[in-house]
Write a protein that holds these residues in place. Structure first.
Motif, PDB file in Angstrom:
ATOM      1  N   SER A 172       8.317  28.749  25.870  1.00 24.05           N
ATOM      2  CA  SER A 172       7.208  27.679  25.999  1.00 24.05           C
ATOM      3  C   SER A 172       6.933  27.116  27.614  1.00 24.05           C
ATOM      4  CB  SER A 172       7.503  26.589  25.097  1.00 24.05           C
ATOM      5  OG  SER A 172       7.710  27.061  23.927  1.00 24.05           O
ATOM      6  N   VAL A 173       5.747  26.648  27.672  1.00 22.72           N
ATOM      7  CA  VAL A 173       5.245  25.947  28.878  1.00 22.72           C
ATOM      8  C   VAL A 173       4.724  24.914  28.608  1.00 22.72           C
ATOM      9  CG1 VAL A 173       3.808  26.107  30.906  1.00 22.72           C
ATOM     10  CG2 VAL A 173       5.427  28.239  30.360  1.00 22.72           C
ATOM     11  N   VAL A 174       4.898  23.726  29.441  1.00 22.80           N
ATOM     12  CA  VAL A 174       4.262  22.318  29.372  1.00 22.80           C
ATOM     13  C   VAL A 174       3.544  22.266  30.714  1.00 22.80           C
ATOM     14  CG1 VAL A 174       4.407  19.800  29.329  1.00 22.80           C
ATOM     15  CG2 VAL A 174       5.774  21.364  27.690  1.00 22.80           C
ATOM     16  N   THR A 175       2.077  21.744  30.628  1.00 17.87           N
ATOM     17  CA  THR A 175       1.447  21.678  31.642  1.00 17.87           C
ATOM     18  C   THR A 175       0.739  20.157  31.721  1.00 17.87           C
ATOM     19  OG1 THR A 175       0.587  23.528  31.957  1.00 17.87           O
ATOM     20  CG2 THR A 175      -0.595  22.164  32.944  1.00 17.87           C
ATOM     21  N   LEU A 176       1.045  19.431  32.503  1.00 18.87           N
ATOM     22  CA  LEU A 176       0.707  17.860  32.606  1.00 18.87           C
ATOM     23  C   LEU A 176      -0.472  17.751  33.708  1.00 18.87           C
ATOM     24  CD1 LEU A 176       4.136  16.345  32.732  1.00 18.87           C
ATOM     25  CD2 LEU A 176       2.679  17.063  30.916  1.00 18.87           C
ATOM     26  N   LEU A 177      -1.476  17.149  33.297  1.00 16.96           N
ATOM     27  CA  LEU A 177      -2.715  16.914  34.058  1.00 16.96           C
ATOM     28  C   LEU A 177      -3.178  15.490  34.344  1.00 16.96           C
ATOM     29  CD1 LEU A 177      -4.907  18.493  35.724  1.00 16.96           C
ATOM     30  CD2 LEU A 177      -6.322  18.275  33.548  1.00 16.96           C
ATOM     31  N   GLY A 178      -3.292  15.010  35.371  1.00 14.32           N
ATOM     32  CA  GLY A 178      -3.647  13.674  35.600  1.00 14.32           C
ATOM     33  C   GLY A 178      -3.931  13.347  37.172  1.00 14.32           C
ATOM     34  N   ARG A 179      -4.290  12.055  37.195  1.00 18.25           N
ATOM     35  CA  ARG A 179      -4.807  11.898  38.719  1.00 18.25           C
ATOM     36  C   ARG A 179      -3.649  11.325  39.537  1.00 18.25           C
ATOM     37  NH1 ARG A 179      -9.435   7.072  38.043  1.00 18.25           N
ATOM     38  NH2 ARG A 179      -7.593   6.313  36.672  1.00 18.25           N
ATOM     39  N   ASN A 180      -2.642  10.774  39.129  1.00 18.77           N
ATOM     40  CA  ASN A 180      -1.452  10.145  39.997  1.00 18.77           C
ATOM     41  C   ASN A 180      -0.239  11.205  39.941  1.00 18.77           C
ATOM     42  OD1 ASN A 180       1.095   8.654  40.520  1.00 18.77           O
ATOM     43  ND2 ASN A 180      -0.392   6.894  40.562  1.00 18.77           N
ATOM     44  N   GLN A 181       0.066  11.820  41.185  1.00 20.07           N
ATOM     45  CA  GLN A 181       1.071  12.807  41.192  1.00 20.07           C
ATOM     46  C   GLN A 181       2.166  12.246  41.050  1.00 20.07           C
ATOM     47  OE1 GLN A 181       0.276  16.224  41.191  1.00 20.07           O
ATOM     48  NE2 GLN A 181       2.254  16.698  41.080  1.00 20.07           N
ATOM     49  N   PRO A 182       2.791  11.256  41.749  1.00 17.26           N
ATOM     50  CA  PRO A 182       3.986  10.766  41.675  1.00 17.26           C
ATOM     51  C   PRO A 182       4.402  10.410  39.969  1.00 17.26           C
ATOM     52  CG  PRO A 182       2.845   9.819  43.519  1.00 17.26           C
ATOM     53  CD  PRO A 182       2.008  10.497  42.679  1.00 17.26           C
ATOM     54  N   LEU A 183       3.346   9.699  39.477  1.00 21.48           N
ATOM     55  CA  LEU A 183       3.666   9.410  37.983  1.00 21.48           C
ATOM     56  C   LEU A 183       3.758  10.589  37.110  1.00 21.48           C
ATOM     57  CD1 LEU A 183       1.173   6.286  37.271  1.00 21.48           C
ATOM     58  CD2 LEU A 183       3.853   6.582  37.675  1.00 21.48           C
ATOM     59  N   LEU A 184       3.075  11.849  37.351  1.00 20.73           N
ATOM     60  CA  LEU A 184       3.101  13.007  36.638  1.00 20.73           C
ATOM     61  C   LEU A 184       4.621  13.571  36.914  1.00 20.73           C
ATOM     62  CD1 LEU A 184      -0.249  14.829  37.525  1.00 20.73           C
ATOM     63  CD2 LEU A 184       0.554  14.047  35.477  1.00 20.73           C
ATOM     64  N   GLU A 185       5.148  13.462  38.357  1.00 15.86           N
ATOM     65  CA  GLU A 185       6.588  13.938  38.412  1.00 15.86           C
ATOM     66  C   GLU A 185       7.518  13.038  37.509  1.00 15.86           C
ATOM     67  OE1 GLU A 185       7.476  16.674  40.226  1.00 15.86           O
ATOM     68  OE2 GLU A 185       5.090  16.995  40.367  1.00 15.86           O
ATOM     69  N   GLU A 186       7.258  11.870  37.558  1.00 17.20           N
ATOM     70  CA  GLU A 186       8.167  10.994  36.558  1.00 17.20           C
ATOM     71  C   GLU A 186       8.169  11.502  35.165  1.00 17.20           C
ATOM     72  OE1 GLU A 186       7.100   6.940  36.615  1.00 17.20           O
ATOM     73  OE2 GLU A 186       7.617   6.644  38.768  1.00 17.20           O
ATOM     74  N   ALA A 187       7.044  11.878  34.878  1.00 17.16           N
ATOM     75  CA  ALA A 187       6.872  12.438  33.225  1.00 17.16           C
ATOM     76  C   ALA A 187       7.423  13.731  33.081  1.00 17.16           C
ATOM     77  CB  ALA A 187       5.367  12.416  32.918  1.00 17.16           C
ATOM     78  N   VAL A 209       7.723  22.968  33.449  1.00 16.16           N
ATOM     79  CA  VAL A 209       6.888  21.885  33.323  1.00 16.16           C
ATOM     80  C   VAL A 209       5.905  21.803  34.377  1.00 16.16           C
ATOM     81  CG1 VAL A 209       6.264  19.331  33.044  1.00 16.16           C
ATOM     82  CG2 VAL A 209       8.180  20.346  31.710  1.00 16.16           C
ATOM     83  N   TYR A 210       4.584  22.168  34.562  1.00 12.05           N
ATOM     84  CA  TYR A 210       3.862  22.144  35.891  1.00 12.05           C
ATOM     85  C   TYR A 210       2.915  20.931  35.725  1.00 12.05           C
ATOM     86  CZ  TYR A 210       4.722  27.026  35.604  1.00 12.05           C
ATOM     87  OH  TYR A 210       5.301  28.397  35.645  1.00 12.05           O
ATOM     88  N   THR A 211       2.815  20.354  36.927  1.00 16.76           N
ATOM     89  CA  THR A 211       2.007  19.081  37.286  1.00 16.76           C
ATOM     90  C   THR A 211       0.765  19.353  38.119  1.00 16.76           C
ATOM     91  OG1 THR A 211       3.266  18.177  38.919  1.00 16.76           O
ATOM     92  CG2 THR A 211       3.960  17.806  36.679  1.00 16.76           C
ATOM     93  N   TYR A 212      -0.306  18.813  37.929  1.00 20.32           N
ATOM     94  CA  TYR A 212      -1.539  19.058  38.550  1.00 20.32           C
ATOM     95  C   TYR A 212      -2.195  17.690  38.667  1.00 20.32           C
ATOM     96  CZ  TYR A 212      -0.595  24.001  37.742  1.00 20.32           C
ATOM     97  OH  TYR A 212      -0.240  25.325  37.702  1.00 20.32           O
ATOM     98  N   SER A 213      -2.453  17.313  39.788  1.00 20.95           N
ATOM     99  CA  SER A 213      -3.223  15.996  40.017  1.00 20.95           C
ATOM    100  C   SER A 213      -4.826  16.526  40.382  1.00 20.95           C
ATOM    101  CB  SER A 213      -2.866  15.345  41.224  1.00 20.95           C
ATOM    102  OG  SER A 213      -3.658  14.109  41.460  1.00 20.95           O
ATOM    103  N   LEU A 214      -5.471  15.860  39.480  1.00 21.31           N
ATOM    104  CA  LEU A 214      -7.015  16.301  39.544  1.00 21.31           C
ATOM    105  C   LEU A 214      -7.850  15.219  39.166  1.00 21.31           C
ATOM    106  CD1 LEU A 214      -9.137  18.573  40.020  1.00 21.31           C
ATOM    107  CD2 LEU A 214      -8.976  18.919  37.355  1.00 21.31           C
TER     108      LEU A 214
END
Length: 261
Positions: free
Chosen positions: A35-50, A63-68
């Motif tokens: 399984s894979v989780v991808t998190l998308l949001g505007r704030n990269q530091p908060l995405l890293e916290e998540a 878990v992948y994070t993308y700031s967009l």
């Protein structure tokens, strides 16, 4: 619905609030190998916290994070995110949670929201980007079962004073996903419009602070002071029960208060 499958999960607006809570609780349930989780949001530091919070409960789950910035996001951005985070792998199910959204300017009445520059940016953030992402999600994961979730609201189906921006984009989004459900009814796509109820988040704080209608301000203030607003954990737990019970039809609007468990 069996959530314990090899799943690709994408959550937008995952840096805080209900998006982060959805990501955390679903991650614990889809933690099958592969399984894979991808998190998308505007704030990269908060995405890293998540991401770090998910790692504490489900170590080993990628878990992948993308700031967009959704205000200017393009189809190519979504295609790159989906494919680089695991779109080429083999999954038993793919899930997308279209959670990201903004409330808009609640200080203006409906007759005052004619600024087309503002409207273009607002609709791009709240409607066009969700549609574009969903098209790429459908393309990348064609051939496997898909769950498409649109975070809806009472404002999508009922007018609320001070919230002309929010009501119109939420209504447009819900109708897009209802059409998607109708067109894909005999295929491998299940669509849910989930209205999470009134939640104690930064969005409801903003409405309480800025809405031009005193009755709307008072409603949010009274609910917050009486502590009758839902927590993100409460509505997420309810959402997961709705999924597991699977009593809704594809495209349905299901509210937190509905007895579909």
């Amino acid at each position: 619905m069996d959530l314990k499958q090899r799943t690709y999960l994408l959550v937008t607006g995952a840096s805080r609030g209900i998006g982060r809570e959805f990501a955390q609780q679903l991650a614990r349930r889809i933690a099958a190998e592969g399984s894979v989780v991808t998190l998308l949001g505007r704030n990269q530091p908060l995405l890293e916290e998540a991401k770090a919070q998910i790692a504490t409960t489900t170590p080993g789950l990628p878990v992948y994070t993308y700031s967009l910035e959704l205000e200017s996001a393009k189809t190519e951005d979504f295609a790159q995110i989906l494919e680089s985070s695991g779109g080429k792998k083999s999954f038993e199910r793919a899930i997308v949670i279209h959670n990201a959204g903004t409330v808009g300017d609640t200080s203006k009445r409906a007759k005052e929201i004619g600024n087309t520059d503002y409207l273009q940016k607002y609709y791009h953030t709240n409607v066009f980007s969700a549609i574009s992402l969903n098209c790429e999600f459908m393309r990348v994961f064609q051939g496997i079962p898909k769950l498409v979730v649109n975070l809806s609201t009472l404002a999508a189906i009922a007018p609320i004073s001070s919230m002309a921006h929010y009501c119109t984009v939420k209504a447009a989004r819900e109708m897009y996903f209802r059409v998607l459900a109708t067109e894909e009814s005999s295929k491998d796509t299940l669509v849910l419009n989930y209205a999470p109820g009134v939640i104690d988040t930064q969005m409801t704080v903003q409405v309480q602070r800025e809405a031009h209608d005193p009755a709307v301000v008072a409603m949010f203030r009274e609910q917050r002071e009486a502590k009758t607003m839902l927590t993100t954990a409460q509505t997420t737990e309810r959402f997961i029960k709705v999924l597991e019970a699977l009593k809704f039809k594809s495209g349905d609007h299901v509210d937190y208060r509905d007895a579909l468990i």
